[in-house]
Design an enzyme around this catalytic site. Structure first.
Site, PDB file in Angstrom:
ATOM      1  N   LYS A  35       0.849  -1.201   0.000  1.00  0.00           N
ATOM      2  CA  LYS A  35       0.000   0.000   0.000  1.00  0.00           C
ATOM      3  C   LYS A  35       0.885   1.253   0.000  1.00  0.00           C
ATOM      4  O   LYS A  35       2.089   1.154   0.225  1.00  0.00           O
ATOM      5  CB  LYS A  35      -0.918  -0.026   1.221  1.00  0.00           C
ATOM      6  CG  LYS A  35      -0.170   0.008   2.532  1.00  0.00           C
ATOM      7  CD  LYS A  35      -1.037  -0.485   3.669  1.00  0.00           C
ATOM      8  CE  LYS A  35      -0.376  -0.181   5.000  1.00  0.00           C
ATOM      9  NZ  LYS A  35      -0.887  -1.034   6.078  1.00  0.00           N
ATOM     10  N   ARG A 129     -10.329   0.420  15.063  1.00  0.00           N
ATOM     11  CA  ARG A 129     -10.283   1.154  13.810  1.00  0.00           C
ATOM     12  C   ARG A 129     -11.344   0.475  12.950  1.00  0.00           C
ATOM     13  O   ARG A 129     -12.516   0.714  13.157  1.00  0.00           O
ATOM     14  CB  ARG A 129      -8.855   1.083  13.247  1.00  0.00           C
ATOM     15  CG  ARG A 129      -8.411   2.319  12.531  1.00  0.00           C
ATOM     16  CD  ARG A 129      -6.941   2.269  12.161  1.00  0.00           C
ATOM     17  NE  ARG A 129      -6.541   1.030  11.512  1.00  0.00           N
ATOM     18  CZ  ARG A 129      -5.348   0.791  10.978  1.00  0.00           C
ATOM     19  NH1 ARG A 129      -4.432   1.731  11.026  1.00  0.00           N
ATOM     20  NH2 ARG A 129      -5.060  -0.346  10.400  1.00  0.00           N
ATOM     21  N   TYR A 259      17.156  29.588   8.093  1.00  0.00           N
ATOM     22  CA  TYR A 259      15.923  30.284   8.492  1.00  0.00           C
ATOM     23  C   TYR A 259      15.795  30.351  10.015  1.00  0.00           C
ATOM     24  O   TYR A 259      16.084  29.387  10.717  1.00  0.00           O
ATOM     25  CB  TYR A 259      14.690  29.543   7.956  1.00  0.00           C
ATOM     26  CG  TYR A 259      14.428  29.799   6.486  1.00  0.00           C
ATOM     27  CD1 TYR A 259      14.186  31.083   6.007  1.00  0.00           C
ATOM     28  CD2 TYR A 259      14.401  28.734   5.597  1.00  0.00           C
ATOM     29  CE1 TYR A 259      13.944  31.303   4.662  1.00  0.00           C
ATOM     30  CE2 TYR A 259      14.149  28.943   4.251  1.00  0.00           C
ATOM     31  CZ  TYR A 259      13.922  30.239   3.786  1.00  0.00           C
ATOM     32  OH  TYR A 259      13.681  30.451   2.454  1.00  0.00           O
ATOM     33  N   MET A 307      13.211  24.227   1.876  1.00  0.00           N
ATOM     34  CA  MET A 307      12.491  23.480   0.833  1.00  0.00           C
ATOM     35  C   MET A 307      13.439  22.705  -0.076  1.00  0.00           C
ATOM     36  O   MET A 307      13.187  21.546  -0.407  1.00  0.00           O
ATOM     37  CB  MET A 307      11.638  24.448   0.008  1.00  0.00           C
ATOM     38  CG  MET A 307      10.718  23.738  -0.969  1.00  0.00           C
ATOM     39  SD  MET A 307       9.776  24.888  -1.979  1.00  0.00           S
ATOM     40  CE  MET A 307       8.643  25.582  -0.792  1.00  0.00           C
TER      41      MET A 307
HETATM   42  C1  LIG Z   1      -0.229  -1.887   6.759  1.00  0.00           C
HETATM   43  C2  LIG Z   1      -0.842  -3.154   7.234  1.00  0.00           C
HETATM   44  C3  LIG Z   1      -0.056  -4.271   7.527  1.00  0.00           C
HETATM   45  C4  LIG Z   1       1.455  -4.228   7.507  1.00  0.00           C
HETATM   46  O1  LIG Z   1       1.972  -3.519   8.615  1.00  0.00           O
HETATM   47  P1  LIG Z   1       3.558  -3.402   8.811  1.00  0.00           P
HETATM   48  O2  LIG Z   1       3.753  -2.791  10.131  1.00  0.00           O
HETATM   49  O3  LIG Z   1       4.058  -2.517   7.715  1.00  0.00           O
HETATM   50  O4  LIG Z   1       4.107  -4.775   8.690  1.00  0.00           O
HETATM   51  C5  LIG Z   1      -0.703  -5.449   7.837  1.00  0.00           C
HETATM   52  N1  LIG Z   1      -2.056  -5.511   7.886  1.00  0.00           N
HETATM   53  C6  LIG Z   1      -2.841  -4.450   7.640  1.00  0.00           C
HETATM   54  C7  LIG Z   1      -4.322  -4.590   7.715  1.00  0.00           C
HETATM   55  C8  LIG Z   1      -2.266  -3.239   7.303  1.00  0.00           C
HETATM   56  O5  LIG Z   1      -3.044  -2.183   7.055  1.00  0.00           O
END
Ligand SMILES: *Cc1c(COP(=O)(O)O)cnc(C)c1O
Length: 362
Positions: A35, A129, A259, A307
């Site tokens: 992802k 969540r 800065y 930047m």
């Molecule tokens: C992102 C995610 C993972 C992986 O988590 P890591 O800490 O990067 O290994 C696994 N399961 C779900 C549902 C996730 O959203």
């Protein structure tokens, strides 16, 4: 001049990390989490490097499409699931799996026309969540089994909030133990594969591995465990973020750098000006003292990151010249040390790299 900022992706390191995870979870299949554009490494690069994975996990349907465009045929799980019949059609077209985390999705699957979709039933075991509450799991599972839009062999899954607190190592490993117990109780007697473990759980909670592990960060050679680097777990960093010095300037004692004049030279000294800034994704909140390598040897950021530029302490680097290489993290400099100095985690650093950075593969 064109900007010399590069993110070099070490695909061999990703393959090594996948093998290392397989060795730690020998009875589990591995879903590679790609992802957020492969945690900032590039979705196509990451998924191609990890083509031996048993499945991929993505946040959205568009990412599943990109995986299929690479010709990869293993399961692809869409973590955010679906919220319309158009989404369901796309999942079918891409032969993608979906998370089911909400009652509204059960209704849609009950009413769906067309080929059934493989489902991963998400259970909220305490992170609060996404997911069904433990007491709602049996009914949700029964409805999914009966829904004409859902395929059989539903995977039972959950996600850990604190698995970086290791069993038997951390004094505060209670939440993960509780989540494991809630999961075991909520799913007792239900058929189907189980999946709980993210990277930290793969490394520190062998009892959680189940049928599918879902590592992300570990595949990219990043640790989420406070005070430990990926190398401590035998993982190799998959990204080197680097640039060059644009200038080396001699500055007198008592002058202020950058800065808001946040850093004063304690003596006459050389300041290197590196071509990198928050416009490239280098964190603006990296304070003085954040480590960098100049010509392969360690020094630190001084003054505020701007930047396009960052200023670097060149005491101890008398031979440094404009054009010399600067490593911001990766090869020789654990990203975890930069993350810790900047008050974040490695994942946020790699995800923050911007589009003007040139990506290379090694
Ligand atoms: C992102 C995610 C993972 C992986 O988590 P890591 O800490 O990067 O290994 C696994 N399961 C779900 C549902 C996730 O959203």
């Amino acid at each position: 001049m064109s900007r010399p900022v590069t993110a070099t992706i070490h695909t061999d390191a990703m393959r090594h990390n996948l093998a290392s995870i397989r060795a730690r979870a020998p009875s589990s299949r591995v879903m590679a989490m790609v992802k957020a554009d492969g945690y900032g490494h590039g979705l196509e690069t990451a998924a191609s490097a990890l083509r031996e994975a048993d499945a991929f996990g993505v946040a959205a349907i568009d990412d599943a499409r990109r995986i299929r465009a690479l010709g990869l045929v293993q399961p692809v799980l869409v973590l955010s699931g679906f919220d319309s019949t158009a989404d369901l059609e796309q999942l079918r077209e891409l032969d993608a799996d979906s998370i089911v985390h909400h009652a509204a999705q059960l209704e849609m699957l009950e009413q769906a026309q067309g080929a059934p979709i493989r489902c991963w039933l998400k259970i909220d075991t305490g992170m609060h969540r996404l997911g069904f509450a433990p007491e709602a799991v049996r009914e949700a599972h029964a409805r999914l089994c009966a829904a004409r839009g859902a395929a059989g062999n539903i995977v039972l899954m959950s996600h850990f909030a604190s698995s970086d607190e290791f069993e038997g190592v951390s004094p505060d490993s209670r939440q993960t133990r509780e989540q494991l117990q809630v999961f075991a109780d909520a799913t007792a007697g239900l058929p189907g594969p189980r999946s709980l473990a993210n990277s930290a759980a793969v490394l520190g909670w062998p009892g959680s591995h189940g049928d599918w592990v879902r590592p992300g960060g570990a595949l990219y050679g990043m640790s989420v465990v406070a005070g430990r680097t990926a190398a401590d777990f035998g993982l190799q960093p998959a990204m080197t973020f680097a640039t060059r010095l644009l200038a080396v300037n001699r500055i007198a004692k008592g002058e202020h750098i950058g800065y808001s004049a946040t850093w004063e030279t304690p003596e006459d000294m050389c300041i290197g000006v590196a071509a990198v800034g928050y416009g490239d994704g280098y964190p603006r909140h990296a304070p003085a003292g954040t480590p960098v390598l100049v010509n392969g040897s360690p020094t630190q950021v001084v003054g505020r990151v701007s930047m396009d530029l960052a200023t670097i302490d060149l005491r101890g680097h008398p031979d440094a010249r404009a054009g010399d290489p600067v490593v911001l993290w990766g090869d020789g400099l654990p990203i975890e040390s930069v993350a810790q100095a900047s008050g974040t985690i490695a994942y946020e650093l790699t995800c923050s790299i911007t589009r003007r950075v040139r990506f290379l593969e090694a």
